[in-house]
Design an enzyme around this catalytic site. Structure first.
Site, PDB file in Angstrom:
ATOM      1  CB  THR A 166      -4.592   7.361  -2.264  1.00  0.00           C
ATOM      2  OG1 THR A 166      -5.374   6.284  -2.791  1.00  0.00           O
ATOM      3  CG2 THR A 166      -4.580   7.273  -0.746  1.00  0.00           C
TER       4      THR A 166
ATOM      5  CD  GLU B 288      -3.234  -0.054   0.304  1.00  0.00           C
ATOM      6  OE1 GLU B 288      -4.201   0.447   0.885  1.00  0.00           O
ATOM      7  OE2 GLU B 288      -3.076   0.043  -0.933  1.00  0.00           O
TER       8      GLU B 288
END
Length: 291
Positions: free
Chosen positions: A168, A120
């Site tokens: 993001t 991630e």
């Protein structure tokens, strides 16, 4: 060879920023791994043209390095990148579980969460676990600094994905750095309500607990048509609506019998704003599965 189905996820759920997450029973990625002397990656499926196959730039490359498990890794994307549905987490979690099985590392799913979080970090810049935890463990998850708590629950959801892209990193930039005490207290109350609702499988409490005044208002401004969609979903029977993860997907909690009409209303809400969208009629589901 090992093959894993890894689910989409939704993080934050409104009041649980960087803490709450749920696994969705659809959509999902499929990851296949074979032992190799060095890691290579092949990506197909939705949005694959935007995903680098260089192991140093792909989430699964970081996972393979963290587990010291070189492999040829094939990713069939069912979760669109930059969707707010944990696309990178699905690939990272699936790769972690598959490589653990391929090399017989013997790690538990909880022990694989940090390795998946390293993947991630390639996308978001930080090793957050709010998406990879539910992707591996399933259900509703509460991530603290040192551990993850999991609750099995049965809540119907609709995830509506518009044809909008929000990174993001961009979504994190708009998060306020200060908050009024009144808003903090409201968010704590909502988070507690949502957690109780998950434990009771109560869609009314879960929907009520999605309401918060800190992160969601800032992120919703990045989503064209958000207020239209939120109002339409609530009018169609949703018990609560919020931004899914970093967006642009919008997540609604509802009763099972209302799921179809809520999904249709959300798609129409985006359409009224001139945005194409698709809705997944889903629910809180299980974690990644090794076939």
């Amino acid at each position: 060879m090992r093959t894993v189905r890894a689910p989409a996820t939704s993080a934050n759920l409104g009041s649980g920023f960087d803490v709450f997450g749920v696994a969705l029973d659809r959509p999902a990625d499929v990851i296949r791994v074979e032992k190799a002397s060095r890691t290579t990656i092949e990506v197909t499926g939705v949005g694959s043209q935007y995903i680098p196959e260089d192991p140093e730039k792909n989430v699964v490359g970081a996972v393979a390095e963290a587990l010291d498990a070189p492999a040829h890794i094939q990713i069939d994307k069912g979760v669109r990148p930059s969707s707010g549905l944990g696309s990178s987490a699905a690939s990272a979690a699936g790769a972690a579980l598959a490589l653990n099985a391929l090399y017989d590392r013997g790690y538990s799913r909880s022990e694989l969460v940090p390795a998946a979080a390293e993947g991630e970090a390639v996308v978001s810049g930080e090793a957050h676990v709010d998406n990879v935890a539910p992707a591996l463990l399933g259900g509703f998850t509460v991530a603290s600094e040192d551990e993850v708590t999991t609750v099995d629950t049965d809540i119907s959801l609709v995830a509506c994905l518009p044809e909008i892209a929000i990174s993001t990193r961009d979504a994190r930039r708009v998060v306020p750095t200060r908050a009024d005490m009144e808003d903090v207290v409201h968010t704590v109350g909502s988070a507690a309500t949502l957690a109780v609702g998950m434990c009771r499988s109560d869609p009314e409490l879960v929907g009520r607990g999605m309401d918060e005044r800190l992160v969601t208002p800032a992120r919703s401004e990045l989503i064209t048509g958000y207020e239209n969609v939120r109002t339409a979903a609530l009018d169609a029977g949703a018990t609560g609506v919020t931004v899914s993860g970093a967006g642009p997907s919008v997540l609604a909690a509802c009763y099972p019998d209302d799921r179809r009409q809520v999904a249709a209303a959300m798609v129409d809400g985006f359409d009224d704003a001139g945005v194409e969208a698709r809705a997944y009629q889903t629910r809180v589901g299980g974690g990644a599965v090794v076939f």
